[in-house]
Scaffold this motif. Structure first.
Motif, PDB file in Angstrom:
ATOM      1  N   ALA A 122      15.948  16.574  11.019  1.00  0.00           N
ATOM      2  CA  ALA A 122      15.235  17.811  11.374  1.00  0.00           C
ATOM      3  C   ALA A 122      13.789  17.504  11.756  1.00  0.00           C
ATOM      4  O   ALA A 122      13.246  18.088  12.699  1.00  0.00           O
ATOM      5  N   ALA A 123      13.152  16.574  11.042  1.00  0.00           N
ATOM      6  CA  ALA A 123      11.778  16.187  11.370  1.00  0.00           C
ATOM      7  C   ALA A 123      11.715  15.551  12.755  1.00  0.00           C
ATOM      8  O   ALA A 123      10.796  15.826  13.529  1.00  0.00           O
ATOM      9  N   ALA A 124      12.687  14.704  13.070  1.00  0.00           N
ATOM     10  CA  ALA A 124      12.713  14.052  14.382  1.00  0.00           C
ATOM     11  C   ALA A 124      12.820  15.092  15.496  1.00  0.00           C
ATOM     12  O   ALA A 124      12.090  15.028  16.492  1.00  0.00           O
ATOM     13  N   VAL A 125      13.704  16.057  15.323  1.00  0.00           N
ATOM     14  CA  VAL A 125      13.890  17.110  16.331  1.00  0.00           C
ATOM     15  C   VAL A 125      12.598  17.925  16.478  1.00  0.00           C
ATOM     16  O   VAL A 125      12.140  18.196  17.594  1.00  0.00           O
ATOM     17  N   ARG A 126      11.991  18.298  15.359  1.00  0.00           N
ATOM     18  CA  ARG A 126      10.761  19.098  15.394  1.00  0.00           C
ATOM     19  C   ARG A 126       9.617  18.318  16.053  1.00  0.00           C
ATOM     20  O   ARG A 126       8.912  18.838  16.924  1.00  0.00           O
ATOM     21  N   GLU A 127       9.422  17.072  15.646  1.00  0.00           N
ATOM     22  CA  GLU A 127       8.327  16.272  16.178  1.00  0.00           C
ATOM     23  C   GLU A 127       8.477  16.011  17.686  1.00  0.00           C
ATOM     24  O   GLU A 127       7.498  16.063  18.428  1.00  0.00           O
TER      25      GLU A 127
ATOM     26  N   GLY B 279       0.811  -1.203   0.000  1.00  0.00           N
ATOM     27  CA  GLY B 279       0.000   0.000   0.000  1.00  0.00           C
ATOM     28  C   GLY B 279       0.849   1.259   0.000  1.00  0.00           C
ATOM     29  O   GLY B 279       2.076   1.202  -0.114  1.00  0.00           O
ATOM     30  N   PRO B 280       0.171   2.398   0.136  1.00  0.00           N
ATOM     31  CA  PRO B 280       0.885   3.675   0.188  1.00  0.00           C
ATOM     32  C   PRO B 280       1.897   3.691   1.331  1.00  0.00           C
ATOM     33  O   PRO B 280       1.687   3.054   2.358  1.00  0.00           O
ATOM     34  N   VAL B 281       2.973   4.441   1.125  1.00  0.00           N
ATOM     35  CA  VAL B 281       4.044   4.516   2.119  1.00  0.00           C
ATOM     36  C   VAL B 281       3.984   5.864   2.838  1.00  0.00           C
ATOM     37  O   VAL B 281       3.898   6.913   2.207  1.00  0.00           O
ATOM     38  N   ILE B 282       4.032   5.797   4.152  1.00  0.00           N
ATOM     39  CA  ILE B 282       4.092   6.981   4.998  1.00  0.00           C
ATOM     40  C   ILE B 282       5.538   7.107   5.470  1.00  0.00           C
ATOM     41  O   ILE B 282       6.073   6.183   6.086  1.00  0.00           O
ATOM     42  N   THR B 283       6.181   8.228   5.181  1.00  0.00           N
ATOM     43  CA  THR B 283       7.580   8.430   5.555  1.00  0.00           C
ATOM     44  C   THR B 283       7.647   9.257   6.827  1.00  0.00           C
ATOM     45  O   THR B 283       7.077  10.353   6.898  1.00  0.00           O
ATOM     46  N   VAL B 284       8.328   8.701   7.831  1.00  0.00           N
ATOM     47  CA  VAL B 284       8.424   9.356   9.126  1.00  0.00           C
ATOM     48  C   VAL B 284       9.851   9.300   9.659  1.00  0.00           C
ATOM     49  O   VAL B 284      10.709   8.603   9.113  1.00  0.00           O
ATOM     50  N   ALA B 285      10.067  10.023  10.743  1.00  0.00           N
ATOM     51  CA  ALA B 285      11.324   9.962  11.496  1.00  0.00           C
ATOM     52  C   ALA B 285      10.960   9.812  12.959  1.00  0.00           C
ATOM     53  O   ALA B 285       9.931  10.332  13.410  1.00  0.00           O
TER      54      ALA B 285
ATOM     55  N   LEU C  50       2.056   1.237   4.509  1.00  0.00           N
ATOM     56  CA  LEU C  50       3.354   0.904   5.078  1.00  0.00           C
ATOM     57  C   LEU C  50       3.933   2.167   5.694  1.00  0.00           C
ATOM     58  O   LEU C  50       3.649   3.269   5.230  1.00  0.00           O
ATOM     59  N   VAL C  51       4.745   1.995   6.720  1.00  0.00           N
ATOM     60  CA  VAL C  51       5.467   3.123   7.286  1.00  0.00           C
ATOM     61  C   VAL C  51       6.952   2.867   7.060  1.00  0.00           C
ATOM     62  O   VAL C  51       7.437   1.763   7.266  1.00  0.00           O
ATOM     63  N   ARG C  52       7.639   3.880   6.563  1.00  0.00           N
ATOM     64  CA  ARG C  52       9.093   3.832   6.375  1.00  0.00           C
ATOM     65  C   ARG C  52       9.673   4.874   7.312  1.00  0.00           C
ATOM     66  O   ARG C  52       9.393   6.062   7.173  1.00  0.00           O
ATOM     67  N   SER C  53      10.461   4.416   8.284  1.00  0.00           N
ATOM     68  CA  SER C  53      10.947   5.313   9.318  1.00  0.00           C
ATOM     69  C   SER C  53      12.465   5.338   9.393  1.00  0.00           C
ATOM     70  O   SER C  53      13.113   4.295   9.400  1.00  0.00           O
ATOM     71  N   THR C  54      12.995   6.534   9.460  1.00  0.00           N
ATOM     72  CA  THR C  54      14.396   6.731   9.812  1.00  0.00           C
ATOM     73  C   THR C  54      14.402   6.902  11.321  1.00  0.00           C
ATOM     74  O   THR C  54      13.730   7.798  11.853  1.00  0.00           O
ATOM     75  N   VAL C  55      15.124   6.007  12.005  1.00  0.00           N
ATOM     76  CA  VAL C  55      15.099   5.992  13.470  1.00  0.00           C
ATOM     77  C   VAL C  55      16.457   6.407  14.015  1.00  0.00           C
ATOM     78  O   VAL C  55      17.496   5.883  13.595  1.00  0.00           O
ATOM     79  N   PHE C  56      16.411   7.324  14.950  1.00  0.00           N
ATOM     80  CA  PHE C  56      17.607   7.829  15.616  1.00  0.00           C
ATOM     81  C   PHE C  56      17.572   7.430  17.079  1.00  0.00           C
ATOM     82  O   PHE C  56      16.510   7.149  17.638  1.00  0.00           O
TER      83      PHE C  56
ATOM     84  N   LYS D 235       5.718  12.583  10.648  1.00  0.00           N
ATOM     85  CA  LYS D 235       5.921  12.744   9.209  1.00  0.00           C
ATOM     86  C   LYS D 235       6.848  13.913   8.902  1.00  0.00           C
ATOM     87  O   LYS D 235       6.828  14.944   9.569  1.00  0.00           O
ATOM     88  N   LEU D 236       7.636  13.729   7.841  1.00  0.00           N
ATOM     89  CA  LEU D 236       8.514  14.779   7.356  1.00  0.00           C
ATOM     90  C   LEU D 236       7.701  15.817   6.601  1.00  0.00           C
ATOM     91  O   LEU D 236       6.745  15.484   5.889  1.00  0.00           O
ATOM     92  N   GLU D 237       8.079  17.070   6.737  1.00  0.00           N
ATOM     93  CA  GLU D 237       7.488  18.137   5.943  1.00  0.00           C
ATOM     94  C   GLU D 237       8.267  18.226   4.635  1.00  0.00           C
ATOM     95  O   GLU D 237       9.423  17.781   4.562  1.00  0.00           O
ATOM     96  N   PRO D 238       7.667  18.782   3.574  1.00  0.00           N
ATOM     97  CA  PRO D 238       8.372  18.877   2.286  1.00  0.00           C
ATOM     98  C   PRO D 238       9.743  19.542   2.431  1.00  0.00           C
ATOM     99  O   PRO D 238       9.860  20.597   3.052  1.00  0.00           O
ATOM    100  N   GLY D 239      10.769  18.874   1.903  1.00  0.00           N
ATOM    101  CA  GLY D 239      12.121  19.408   1.936  1.00  0.00           C
ATOM    102  C   GLY D 239      12.853  19.234   3.249  1.00  0.00           C
ATOM    103  O   GLY D 239      14.004  19.643   3.387  1.00  0.00           O
TER     104      GLY D 239
END
Length: 137
Positions: free
Chosen positions: A49-54, A6-12, A85-91, A40-44
């Motif tokens: 940076a998304a992880a820190v913001r979230e 299914g569609p992929v949701i990109t997150v951090a 599906l969720v695709r996550s960059t994990v720190f 979720k990451l914002e465009p660009g």
């Protein structure tokens, strides 16, 4: 990823551990599964940076991108969006935190790695990929 996925949701997301080795998990409003703080990451926006913001929005915890360590990139069935599906960059972050549930976070839970891997109330990505990546081989 399989062609019929299914569609992929990109997150951090960020892994926080306490002095006893427990991991911080969060449950968002209107959902049943606990997962890592992040979103979720914002465009660009970079994953870091998304992880820190979230984390700032959800927990009131201020991090710096340069203090994050990459654990890996993982993909699994989304916990709260059926057919996605969720695709996550994990720190990981090594410091101590005193989080407060904010924004869309309904509940915070510090859980042992065993509680997470054995618990159906944790997101598949956290349970099946992140915890094994944290445990020594």
């Amino acid at each position: 990823m399989s062609p019929d996925a299914g569609p992929v949701i990109t997150v951090a997301a960020v892994v926080f551990r306490d002095a006893d080795g427990r991991m911080l998990t969060v449950r968002k409003n209107g959902t049943a599964k606990f997962m890592l703080p992040g979103g979720k990451l914002e465009p660009g926006e970079s994953a870091a940076a998304a992880a820190v913001r979230e984390v700032a929005e959800e927990l009131g915890v201020r991090l710096r991108v340069e203090d994050l360590a990459l654990l890996g990139e993982f993909e699994a069935d989304a916990a709260n969006e059926p057919g996605h599906l969720v695709r996550s960059t994990v720190f990981t972050w090594a410091g101590k935190v005193a989080p407060d549930a904010a924004a869309e976070i309904a509940e915070l839970r510090w859980a042992t790695l065993t509680e997470i891997t054995d618990g159906a109330d944790f997101a598949p990505l956290t349970r099946e990929y992140v915890v094994p990546a944290l445990e020594p081989a």
